[in-house]
Structure formats: structure tokens, C-alpha cells
Motif scaffolding. Structure first.
Motif, mmCIF file in Angstrom:
data_model
loop_
_atom_site.group_PDB
_atom_site.id
_atom_site.type_symbol
_atom_site.label_atom_id
_atom_site.label_comp_id
_atom_site.label_asym_id
_atom_site.label_seq_id
_atom_site.Cartn_x
_atom_site.Cartn_y
_atom_site.Cartn_z
ATOM 1 N N ARG A 197 0.820 -1.219 0.000
ATOM 2 C CA ARG A 197 0.000 0.000 0.000
ATOM 3 C C ARG A 197 0.854 1.269 0.000
ATOM 4 O O ARG A 197 0.400 2.325 0.406
ATOM 5 N N LEU A 198 2.099 1.152 -0.469
ATOM 6 C CA LEU A 198 3.033 2.277 -0.405
ATOM 7 C C LEU A 198 2.507 3.516 -1.132
ATOM 8 O O LEU A 198 2.547 4.617 -0.586
ATOM 9 N N ASP A 199 2.001 3.354 -2.340
ATOM 10 C CA ASP A 199 1.526 4.523 -3.088
ATOM 11 C C ASP A 199 0.310 5.159 -2.433
ATOM 12 O O ASP A 199 0.178 6.390 -2.402
ATOM 13 N N ALA A 200 -0.575 4.341 -1.870
ATOM 14 C CA ALA A 200 -1.750 4.876 -1.179
ATOM 15 C C ALA A 200 -1.344 5.639 0.076
ATOM 16 O O ALA A 200 -1.853 6.733 0.343
ATOM 17 N N VAL A 201 -0.406 5.082 0.839
ATOM 18 C CA VAL A 201 0.050 5.753 2.056
ATOM 19 C C VAL A 201 0.802 7.029 1.689
ATOM 20 O O VAL A 201 0.634 8.065 2.336
ATOM 21 N N ARG A 202 1.582 6.979 0.631
ATOM 22 C CA ARG A 202 2.281 8.195 0.210
ATOM 23 C C ARG A 202 1.285 9.291 -0.165
ATOM 24 O O ARG A 202 1.465 10.464 0.178
ATOM 25 N N ALA A 203 0.212 8.927 -0.862
ATOM 26 C CA ALA A 203 -0.813 9.915 -1.215
ATOM 27 C C ALA A 203 -1.430 10.512 0.051
ATOM 28 O O ALA A 203 -1.684 11.724 0.115
ATOM 29 N N ASP A 204 -1.628 9.676 1.063
ATOM 30 C CA ASP A 204 -2.147 10.169 2.342
ATOM 31 C C ASP A 204 -1.172 11.153 2.978
ATOM 32 O O ASP A 204 -1.578 12.193 3.510
ATOM 33 N N ILE A 205 0.097 10.831 2.932
ATOM 34 C CA ILE A 205 1.128 11.697 3.528
ATOM 35 C C ILE A 205 1.172 13.045 2.807
ATOM 36 O O ILE A 205 1.292 14.094 3.443
ATOM 37 N N VAL A 206 1.055 13.018 1.488
ATOM 38 C CA VAL A 206 1.026 14.268 0.715
ATOM 39 C C VAL A 206 -0.181 15.103 1.132
ATOM 40 O O VAL A 206 -0.070 16.313 1.364
ATOM 41 N N SER A 207 -1.336 14.473 1.256
ATOM 42 C CA SER A 207 -2.551 15.177 1.696
ATOM 43 C C SER A 207 -2.407 15.694 3.122
ATOM 44 O O SER A 207 -2.830 16.810 3.437
ATOM 45 N N LEU A 208 -1.808 14.881 3.972
ATOM 46 C CA LEU A 208 -1.614 15.271 5.358
ATOM 47 C C LEU A 208 -0.673 16.471 5.470
ATOM 48 O O LEU A 208 -0.897 17.378 6.272
ATOM 49 N N LYS A 209 0.349 16.483 4.648
ATOM 50 C CA LYS A 209 1.281 17.617 4.645
ATOM 51 C C LYS A 209 0.557 18.897 4.237
ATOM 52 O O LYS A 209 0.748 19.958 4.843
ATOM 53 N N THR A 210 -0.279 18.805 3.225
ATOM 54 C CA THR A 210 -1.059 19.966 2.791
ATOM 55 C C THR A 210 -1.980 20.430 3.912
ATOM 56 O O THR A 210 -2.058 21.628 4.208
ATOM 57 N N ALA A 211 -2.654 19.483 4.541
ATOM 58 C CA ALA A 211 -3.559 19.825 5.639
ATOM 59 C C ALA A 211 -2.790 20.476 6.790
ATOM 60 O O ALA A 211 -3.252 21.452 7.384
ATOM 61 N N TRP A 212 -1.628 19.938 7.100
ATOM 62 C CA TRP A 212 -0.807 20.482 8.179
ATOM 63 C C TRP A 212 -0.425 21.931 7.867
ATOM 64 O O TRP A 212 -0.473 22.805 8.735
ATOM 65 N N THR A 213 -0.063 22.180 6.641
ATOM 66 C CA THR A 213 0.341 23.525 6.221
ATOM 67 C C THR A 213 -0.830 24.500 6.264
ATOM 68 O O THR A 213 -0.673 25.650 6.664
ATOM 69 N N GLU A 214 -2.004 24.030 5.863
ATOM 70 C CA GLU A 214 -3.158 24.919 5.729
ATOM 71 C C GLU A 214 -4.018 25.045 6.981
ATOM 72 O O GLU A 214 -4.786 26.002 7.099
ATOM 73 N N SER A 215 -3.921 24.118 7.908
ATOM 74 C CA SER A 215 -4.851 24.105 9.041
ATOM 75 C C SER A 215 -4.159 24.344 10.382
ATOM 76 O O SER A 215 -3.504 23.455 10.932
ATOM 77 N N ALA A 216 -4.372 25.531 10.914
ATOM 78 C CA ALA A 216 -3.854 25.833 12.252
ATOM 79 C C ALA A 216 -4.507 24.922 13.292
ATOM 80 O O ALA A 216 -3.874 24.548 14.286
ATOM 81 N N ASP A 217 -5.770 24.557 13.050
ATOM 82 C CA ASP A 217 -6.469 23.669 13.994
ATOM 83 C C ASP A 217 -5.805 22.302 14.071
ATOM 84 O O ASP A 217 -5.659 21.729 15.155
ATOM 85 N N LEU A 218 -5.405 21.759 12.924
ATOM 86 C CA LEU A 218 -4.723 20.461 12.913
ATOM 87 C C LEU A 218 -3.391 20.560 13.644
ATOM 88 O O LEU A 218 -3.059 19.691 14.459
ATOM 89 N N ARG A 219 -2.638 21.603 13.367
ATOM 90 C CA ARG A 219 -1.350 21.780 14.046
ATOM 91 C C ARG A 219 -1.543 21.926 15.556
ATOM 92 O O ARG A 219 -0.801 21.348 16.346
ATOM 93 N N ARG A 220 -2.557 22.672 15.948
ATOM 94 C CA ARG A 220 -2.854 22.864 17.368
ATOM 95 C C ARG A 220 -3.262 21.537 18.019
ATOM 96 O O ARG A 220 -2.824 21.215 19.118
ATOM 97 N N LEU A 221 -4.120 20.770 17.348
ATOM 98 C CA LEU A 221 -4.549 19.468 17.868
ATOM 99 C C LEU A 221 -3.346 18.573 18.148
ATOM 100 O O LEU A 221 -3.257 17.934 19.193
ATOM 101 N N ALA A 222 -2.415 18.531 17.209
ATOM 102 C CA ALA A 222 -1.276 17.618 17.327
ATOM 103 C C ALA A 222 -0.195 18.113 18.281
ATOM 104 O O ALA A 222 0.498 17.299 18.892
ATOM 105 N N THR A 223 -0.041 19.418 18.417
ATOM 106 C CA THR A 223 1.115 19.925 19.158
ATOM 107 C C THR A 223 0.801 20.544 20.509
ATOM 108 O O THR A 223 1.713 20.767 21.304
ATOM 109 N N SER A 224 -0.457 20.826 20.792
ATOM 110 C CA SER A 224 -0.788 21.492 22.052
ATOM 111 C C SER A 224 -0.593 20.565 23.242
ATOM 112 O O SER A 224 -1.148 19.459 23.278
#
Length: 158
Positions: free
Chosen positions: A27-54
Motif C-alpha cells: 500500500r506504499l503509493d496509497a500511504v504516500r498519497a495520504d502523507i502528501v494530503s496530510l502535509k497539505t492539511a498540516w500547512t493549511e490548518s492551524a487547527d490540525l497543528r494545534r490538535l497535534a502539538t498542544s
């Protein structure tokens, strides 16, 4: 945000575990696609960053939140479970480092090479792509930063 995505020892260990699991399960390509999406979400969402780092968000809430985000995004089961485990282990704050580590492992596995081009003159991205292609590589990504007179490229050998 770009500075968020640096590898760390902990991030590399978790990234290696996710990479190995994705490779083993085919499932390497599927997981990589998830990681790419997750990186975008991390960059765009202060809420996601706050959830993970607070430090005031309990690990149980981080697990629920990250799993909910991943499930809603339609991520592959391995990715969803991994994010839950990361938060359960109190390592949600290391997510950006895990993303960076996974990207590095994937690039090495796929034979992708990254290059940074710095110029005193404005860059002609299309001309640089053609020059890279002439060396036998296929450009897989390009980003121009005209204000910095820089370009970032990723490419792989035919």
C-alpha cells in the motif's frame, strides 16, 4: 511552514515504521498519497497543528481527532491506524517530522532526486525543466520562488 517539515530521530523512527508497513502490505503509493494530503492539511490548518502539538490536548483527544481527520479524508487504513498509534504514544507533536521522514524514505525508494536552483537572474522554469530532461531525468515536480530567485525540482532517472 516549510521549516516545520524537518526530520528528527523520533520522526525518522516512526516514518520508517510506517514506510515498512506500507511496503509490506503493498500500500506504499496509497500511504504516500495520504502523507502528501496530510502535509497539505498540516500547512493549511492551524487547527490540525494545534490538535497535534498542544500540550493541553490530552492524548485520547489527539487520537480521536487525528483518526477522525484521517477517516474523513478517506485515508488508507494503515495511515489511519498509524496516526492513532502516534497520538496514543504521545508523539502527535512529531507528525511534521514523520511526514518529512516518510517523504525522504519514499524519494530514496523511488529514485527521486531533489535539487535547488538559485539564480541571480529570474528563473525560466520551463527552460530548466528542458535542461534536466536532456540529462535523462524526468521532472516530477517544480516550484518557483521568484522573490527568492530560487527553484526547487524533483526528478527521477529514466
Amino acid at each position: 511552514m516549510a521549516d516545520d517539515f524537518r526530520t528528527t530521530e523520533v520522526g525518522d523512527r516512526y516514518a520508517q515504521a510506517l514506510f515498512d508497513l506500507a511496503l509490506e502490505t503493498g500500500r506504499l503509493d496509497a500511504v504516500r498519497a495520504d502523507i502528501v494530503s496530510l502535509k497539505t492539511a498540516w500547512t493549511e490548518s492551524a487547527d490540525l497543528r494545534r490538535l497535534a502539538t498542544s500540550p493541553i490536548v490530552p492524548a485520547e483527544d489527539q487520537v480521536k481527532g487525528l483518526v477522525a481527520v484521517a477517516t474523513r479524508a478517506g485515508f488508507e487504513k494503515n495511515t489511519v491506524n498509524f496516526l492513532g498509534l502516534l497520538a496514543q504514544n504521545g508523539r502527535a507533536r512529531d507528525l511534521a517530522a514523520v511526514i518529512a521522514g516518510f517523504e525522504r524514505l519514499y524519494a530514496k525508494h523511488a529514485g527521486i532526486v531533489a535539487a535547488e536552483v538559485v539564480s541571480a537572474q529570474p528563473l525560466d522554469i520551463e527552460a530548466l525543466k528542458a535542461a534536466i530532461a536532456a540529462t535523462g531525468y524526468t521532472v516530477t515536480g517544480a516550484e518557483e520562488r521568484p522573490y527568492e530567485k530560487k527553484g526547487f525540482f524533483s526528478f527521477l532517472k529514466h
